[in-house]
Motif scaffolding. Structure first.
Motif, PDB file in Angstrom:
ATOM      1  N   LEU A 114       0.840  -1.206   0.000  1.00 17.42           N
ATOM      2  CA  LEU A 114       0.000   0.000   0.000  1.00 17.42           C
ATOM      3  C   LEU A 114       0.874   1.255   0.000  1.00 17.42           C
ATOM      4  CD1 LEU A 114      -3.080   0.200   0.191  1.00 17.42           C
ATOM      5  CD2 LEU A 114      -2.884   0.296   2.665  1.00 17.42           C
ATOM      6  N   ILE A 115       0.402   2.282  -0.704  1.00 21.34           N
ATOM      7  CA  ILE A 115       1.064   3.589  -0.581  1.00 21.34           C
ATOM      8  C   ILE A 115       0.131   4.511   0.203  1.00 21.34           C
ATOM      9  CG2 ILE A 115       2.005   5.586  -1.802  1.00 21.34           C
ATOM     10  CD1 ILE A 115       2.704   3.813  -4.115  1.00 21.34           C
ATOM     11  N   PHE A 116       0.620   5.062   1.317  1.00 22.42           N
ATOM     12  CA  PHE A 116      -0.135   6.052   2.092  1.00 22.42           C
ATOM     13  C   PHE A 116       0.257   7.422   1.546  1.00 22.42           C
ATOM     14  CE2 PHE A 116       0.225   2.433   4.888  1.00 22.42           C
ATOM     15  CZ  PHE A 116      -0.999   2.375   5.537  1.00 22.42           C
ATOM     16  N   VAL A 117      -0.741   8.182   1.122  1.00 18.73           N
ATOM     17  CA  VAL A 117      -0.463   9.509   0.563  1.00 18.73           C
ATOM     18  C   VAL A 117      -1.091  10.545   1.482  1.00 18.73           C
ATOM     19  CG1 VAL A 117      -0.808  11.027  -1.411  1.00 18.73           C
ATOM     20  CG2 VAL A 117      -0.528   8.573  -1.765  1.00 18.73           C
ATOM     21  N   ASN A 118      -0.265  11.381   2.071  1.00 17.21           N
ATOM     22  CA  ASN A 118      -0.801  12.326   3.024  1.00 17.21           C
ATOM     23  C   ASN A 118      -1.178  13.647   2.380  1.00 17.21           C
ATOM     24  OD1 ASN A 118      -1.720  13.258   5.295  1.00 17.21           O
ATOM     25  ND2 ASN A 118       0.244  13.446   6.339  1.00 17.21           N
ATOM     26  N   LYS A 119      -2.492  13.873   2.236  1.00 13.43           N
ATOM     27  CA  LYS A 119      -2.995  15.136   1.653  1.00 13.43           C
ATOM     28  C   LYS A 119      -3.308  16.145   2.753  1.00 13.43           C
ATOM     29  CE  LYS A 119      -4.581  15.180  -2.824  1.00 13.43           C
ATOM     30  NZ  LYS A 119      -3.474  16.080  -3.000  1.00 13.43           N
ATOM     31  N   SER A 120      -3.596  15.654   3.949  1.00 10.04           N
ATOM     32  CA  SER A 120      -3.897  16.567   5.053  1.00 10.04           C
ATOM     33  C   SER A 120      -2.678  17.445   5.319  1.00 10.04           C
ATOM     34  CB  SER A 120      -4.225  15.782   6.322  1.00 10.04           C
ATOM     35  OG  SER A 120      -5.382  15.009   6.140  1.00 10.04           O
ATOM     36  N   THR A 121      -2.928  18.644   5.851  1.00  9.04           N
ATOM     37  CA  THR A 121      -1.824  19.544   6.175  1.00  9.04           C
ATOM     38  C   THR A 121      -1.259  19.148   7.543  1.00  9.04           C
ATOM     39  OG1 THR A 121      -2.927  21.271   4.930  1.00  9.04           O
ATOM     40  CG2 THR A 121      -1.195  21.977   6.458  1.00  9.04           C
ATOM     41  N   VAL A 122      -0.009  18.745   7.554  1.00  8.13           N
ATOM     42  CA  VAL A 122       0.583  18.187   8.785  1.00  8.13           C
ATOM     43  C   VAL A 122       1.998  18.721   8.994  1.00  8.13           C
ATOM     44  CG1 VAL A 122      -0.746  16.044   8.780  1.00  8.13           C
ATOM     45  CG2 VAL A 122       1.377  16.183   7.456  1.00  8.13           C
ATOM     46  N   PRO A 123       2.454  18.773  10.240  1.00  7.91           N
ATOM     47  CA  PRO A 123       3.791  19.330  10.510  1.00  7.91           C
ATOM     48  C   PRO A 123       4.905  18.498   9.892  1.00  7.91           C
ATOM     49  CG  PRO A 123       2.551  18.997  12.539  1.00  7.91           C
ATOM     50  CD  PRO A 123       1.752  18.375  11.463  1.00  7.91           C
ATOM     51  N   VAL A 124       6.020  19.173   9.707  1.00 11.33           N
ATOM     52  CA  VAL A 124       7.201  18.497   9.162  1.00 11.33           C
ATOM     53  C   VAL A 124       7.589  17.341  10.091  1.00 11.33           C
ATOM     54  CG1 VAL A 124       9.642  18.787   8.600  1.00 11.33           C
ATOM     55  CG2 VAL A 124       8.004  20.597   8.051  1.00 11.33           C
ATOM     56  N   GLY A 125       7.802  16.208   9.488  1.00 11.27           N
ATOM     57  CA  GLY A 125       8.170  15.027  10.279  1.00 11.27           C
ATOM     58  C   GLY A 125       7.024  14.033  10.376  1.00 11.27           C
ATOM     59  N   THR A 126       5.825  14.440   9.939  1.00  7.55           N
ATOM     60  CA  THR A 126       4.666  13.547  10.092  1.00  7.55           C
ATOM     61  C   THR A 126       4.801  12.301   9.218  1.00  7.55           C
ATOM     62  OG1 THR A 126       3.273  15.425  10.649  1.00  7.55           O
ATOM     63  CG2 THR A 126       2.138  13.416  10.023  1.00  7.55           C
ATOM     64  N   CYS A 127       5.312  12.462   8.005  1.00  2.82           N
ATOM     65  CA  CYS A 127       5.476  11.277   7.137  1.00  2.82           C
ATOM     66  C   CYS A 127       6.333  10.232   7.836  1.00  2.82           C
ATOM     67  CB  CYS A 127       6.151  11.664   5.817  1.00  2.82           C
ATOM     68  SG  CYS A 127       4.964  12.077   4.559  1.00  2.82           S
ATOM     69  N   ALA A 128       7.405  10.709   8.474  1.00  2.00           N
ATOM     70  CA  ALA A 128       8.295   9.775   9.172  1.00  2.00           C
ATOM     71  C   ALA A 128       7.545   9.110  10.325  1.00  2.00           C
ATOM     72  CB  ALA A 128       9.520  10.535   9.691  1.00  2.00           C
ATOM     73  N   GLN A 129       6.729   9.892  11.050  1.00  2.00           N
ATOM     74  CA  GLN A 129       5.941   9.321  12.162  1.00  2.00           C
ATOM     75  C   GLN A 129       4.923   8.306  11.664  1.00  2.00           C
ATOM     76  OE1 GLN A 129       3.782  12.138  14.604  1.00  2.00           O
ATOM     77  NE2 GLN A 129       5.516  13.507  14.636  1.00  2.00           N
ATOM     78  N   SER A 205      10.457  18.509   3.087  1.00  2.00           N
ATOM     79  CA  SER A 205      10.352  19.767   2.321  1.00  2.00           C
ATOM     80  C   SER A 205       8.942  19.953   1.773  1.00  2.00           C
ATOM     81  CB  SER A 205      11.365  19.783   1.172  1.00  2.00           C
ATOM     82  OG  SER A 205      12.657  19.628   1.685  1.00  2.00           O
ATOM     83  N   ALA A 206       8.298  18.850   1.379  1.00  2.78           N
ATOM     84  CA  ALA A 206       6.917  18.957   0.870  1.00  2.78           C
ATOM     85  C   ALA A 206       5.992  19.414   1.997  1.00  2.78           C
ATOM     86  CB  ALA A 206       6.462  17.618   0.302  1.00  2.78           C
ATOM     87  N   GLU A 207       6.155  18.821   3.177  1.00  2.61           N
ATOM     88  CA  GLU A 207       5.314  19.207   4.318  1.00  2.61           C
ATOM     89  C   GLU A 207       5.532  20.683   4.670  1.00  2.61           C
ATOM     90  OE1 GLU A 207       5.111  14.825   6.553  1.00  2.61           O
ATOM     91  OE2 GLU A 207       6.797  16.145   6.953  1.00  2.61           O
ATOM     92  N   MET A 208       6.787  21.101   4.641  1.00  2.00           N
ATOM     93  CA  MET A 208       7.124  22.490   4.989  1.00  2.00           C
ATOM     94  C   MET A 208       6.585  23.463   3.934  1.00  2.00           C
ATOM     95  SD  MET A 208       8.584  24.430   7.206  1.00  2.00           S
ATOM     96  CE  MET A 208       9.008  26.172   7.262  1.00  2.00           C
ATOM     97  N   THR A 209       6.625  23.045   2.668  1.00  4.15           N
ATOM     98  CA  THR A 209       6.162  23.938   1.589  1.00  4.15           C
ATOM     99  C   THR A 209       4.720  24.363   1.816  1.00  4.15           C
ATOM    100  OG1 THR A 209       7.629  22.852   0.017  1.00  4.15           O
ATOM    101  CG2 THR A 209       5.857  24.169  -0.916  1.00  4.15           C
ATOM    102  N   LYS A 210       3.890  23.405   2.237  1.00  9.94           N
ATOM    103  CA  LYS A 210       2.460  23.723   2.442  1.00  9.94           C
ATOM    104  C   LYS A 210       2.298  24.816   3.505  1.00  9.94           C
ATOM    105  CE  LYS A 210      -1.958  23.585   2.600  1.00  9.94           C
ATOM    106  NZ  LYS A 210      -2.784  24.151   1.571  1.00  9.94           N
ATOM    107  N   TYR A 211       2.986  24.654   4.632  1.00  5.73           N
ATOM    108  CA  TYR A 211       2.882  25.663   5.697  1.00  5.73           C
ATOM    109  C   TYR A 211       3.482  27.002   5.260  1.00  5.73           C
ATOM    110  CZ  TYR A 211       1.112  22.505   9.266  1.00  5.73           C
ATOM    111  OH  TYR A 211       0.319  21.667   9.985  1.00  5.73           O
ATOM    112  N   ALA A 212       4.604  26.932   4.556  1.00 11.05           N
ATOM    113  CA  ALA A 212       5.254  28.179   4.123  1.00 11.05           C
ATOM    114  C   ALA A 212       4.351  28.920   3.143  1.00 11.05           C
ATOM    115  CB  ALA A 212       6.610  27.865   3.494  1.00 11.05           C
ATOM    116  N   ALA A 213       3.700  28.187   2.244  1.00 10.37           N
ATOM    117  CA  ALA A 213       2.826  28.829   1.245  1.00 10.37           C
ATOM    118  C   ALA A 213       1.637  29.493   1.940  1.00 10.37           C
ATOM    119  CB  ALA A 213       2.346  27.800   0.223  1.00 10.37           C
ATOM    120  N   ASN A 214       0.982  28.782   2.855  1.00  9.55           N
ATOM    121  CA  ASN A 214      -0.169  29.380   3.533  1.00  9.55           C
ATOM    122  C   ASN A 214       0.250  30.557   4.417  1.00  9.55           C
ATOM    123  OD1 ASN A 214      -2.100  27.905   2.331  1.00  9.55           O
ATOM    124  ND2 ASN A 214      -2.731  26.736   4.114  1.00  9.55           N
ATOM    125  N   SER A 215       1.422  30.456   5.021  1.00  9.95           N
ATOM    126  CA  SER A 215       1.893  31.565   5.862  1.00  9.95           C
ATOM    127  C   SER A 215       2.188  32.792   5.006  1.00  9.95           C
ATOM    128  CB  SER A 215       3.145  31.149   6.644  1.00  9.95           C
ATOM    129  OG  SER A 215       2.816  30.082   7.499  1.00  9.95           O
TER     130      SER A 215
END
Ligand code: NAD
Length: 450
Positions: A114-129, A205-215
């Motif tokens: 299975l591939i888990f694809v995270n679309k929700s907005t989550v803090p950096v490090g969540t994919c690893a968690q 970097s992908a997780e951070m991009t989302k937060y940086a863009a909204n900020s």
């Protein structure tokens, strides 16, 4: 390939419908049984232009199914798009409760790769968690099943979500796995026919991009609102300033509208979550703190103008509020500036008459019952015997109001425009005491000066 979309809110439902529209087989899953029941009978729980037709078409064609059962959906899935809510927790952090609950439901049932694809907005490090969490759950089951976790943040805008999803500015794929990147590229290939817009990077970097863009978007809004505040004191006109600034190609015109501050389900919580995340790294974010502070102040600003106009006591006054959703094109009421204004006015004894073209049901679910609130079916009904009108959400149908009829139906003549929709001189000529954001107020016969 079967795509499972977990969470059928604004992001999940739109994503699922658009993936099905492009020919994929999609199951949309949600734990809210009423929502799934409604979707199965063709009822769309949210307002989003173009969505209903797309959902109906793809359901009838058999590419889009709805389920409330992990037992039914997980064994069929090859890729799981996680689109559950990540609201602000007590300290501003992104709450990952829904995400990990959904992951547990999947990891306990998965039987093949299975591939888990995270679309929700989550803090950096969540994919690893997430990766660690799935590994532990599989280990507890004593099974070995290959899986990957990919970050794929969503950038759609409510009110234009279907368009944004069908023609995205970019698709970010955050993964260190070349294989997972290839699968993701193949899923999104039908969206890339005009030109490639896929950007592959590492998950953090992908997780951070989302937060940086909204900020960044929140920063532009607060910047303009701060400039508007000064314009109200020094006589400049913020609308003219915006045009002058935006003409600079380094700045551009978009997201530079002064107004009542940002609301909705993303910018407020994402700015907070990024500041909280920085705090975990013992870093302060003075810029974002200021952005947030300016936004909170701005949400109060229209109410303060109304209160000043009526001299501080509103016990005998009625205010018509046009527009309730946090922006036009959506029925989303989360963190809508209208909620702040309604609270301010009710606290001083005012009667409020509310109207929104699409968000009446959503608003009535979150605005508590109050004897001073009247729910109206049109803008004309809302202004009946009102001393003032407050335009809060700039729905297109409010652009050309019948001002003569409006004044005839009103008791007073004050118009508070929270979105700078009208020309101050024209409004004064029509007979209004007109107040807007970052522009000189024009009064004909106002009792109290601004
Ligand atoms: P939403 O609240 O509209 O929908 C979330 C859905 O997830 C709900 O229907 C809920 O019932 C469901 N859910 C919760 N727990 C679940 C579980 N364990 N299993 C299955 N379903 C579950 O949220 P949204 O606005 O669609 O946002 C989803 C995510 O996307 C958030 O992280 C948000 O920040 C992000 N995002 C939102 C937007 C937007 O404009 N709304 C844009 C970009 C990104």
């Amino acid at each position: 390939m079967v795509l499972l979309v977990v969470g059928t809110g604004y992001v999940g439902l739109v994503t699922g419908a658009c993936l099905a529209e492009m020919g994929h087989t999609v199951i949309c899953l949600d734990i809210n049984k009423d929502k799934i029941q409604a979707l199965r009978s063709g009822k769309i729980p949210i307002y989003e232009p173009g969505l209903e037709e797309m959902v109906t078409r793809n359901t009838v064609d058999g590419r889009l199914q709805f389920s409330d059962s992990y037992d039914h959906a997980v064994p069929q899935a090859d890729v799981c798009f996680m689109a559950v809510d990540t609201p602000s927790g007590d300290n501003g952090e992104a709450s990952l409760k829904s995400l990990f609950s959904a992951l547990q439901s999947i990891a306990e049932r998965m039987t093949r790769s299975l591939i888990f694809v995270n679309k929700s907005t989550v803090p950096v490090g969540t994919c690893a968690q997430v990766s660690e969490f799935v590994a532990k759950t599989l280990a507890a089951r004593n099974v070995k099943i290959p899986y990957e976790v990919v970050s794929n943040p969503e950038f759609l805008k409510e009110g234009n979500a279907v368009q944004d999803c069908m023609k995205p500015d970019r698709i970010l794929i955050g993964t260190n796995s070349a294989e997972a990147a290839e699968v993701m590229k193949s899923i999104y290939a039908p969206f890339m026919l005009s030109h490639e817009r896929i950007i592959v990077m590492d998950p953090a970097s992908a997780e951070m991009t989302k937060y940086a863009a909204n900020s960044m978007l929140a920063t532009r809004i607060s910047f303009m609102n701060e400039m508007a505040g000064l314009c109200e004191l020094n006589g400049a006109d913020i609308n003219k300033v915006r045009v002058g600034m935006g003409a600079d190609s380094r700045i551009g015109y978009t997201y530079l509208y002064p107004g009542l501050g940002y609301g909705g389900s993303c910018l407020p919580k994402d700015v907070k979550a990024l500041m909280h995340h920085a705090g975990e790294h013992e870093m302060e974010m003075p810029l974002l703190s200021a952005v947030e502070g300016i936004n909170e102040r701005q949400k109060q600003s229209l109410g303060e103008k109304i209160i000043r106009y009526f001299g501080g006591d509103l016990a005998v006054n009625t205010v018509a509020i046009l527009g309730l959703s946090f922006k036009p094109g959506t029925d989303d009421m989360r963190f809508a500036p209208s909620l702040v204004l309604i609270r301010q006015l009710l606290a001083l004894g005012a009667k409020v008459r509310l109207f929104d073209p699409v968000a009446m049901k959503a608003a009535s679910q979150i605005i508590p019952d109050h004897e001073n609130i009247t729910w109206c079916e049109s803008e004309m009904e809302a202004v009946l015997d009102a001393d003032a009108v407050a335009l809060v959400t700039e729905w297109k149908q409010f652009r050309f109001l019948n001002f003569t009829a409006l004044l005839e139906n009103m008791r007073g003549n004050a118009f508070f425009d929270g979105r700078n929709q009208y020309d101050p001189k024209e409004m004064a000529k029509r007979g209004f005491d007109y107040f807007s954001i970052g522009r000189k107020p024009l009064h004909t016969k106002s009792p109290i000066q601004n």
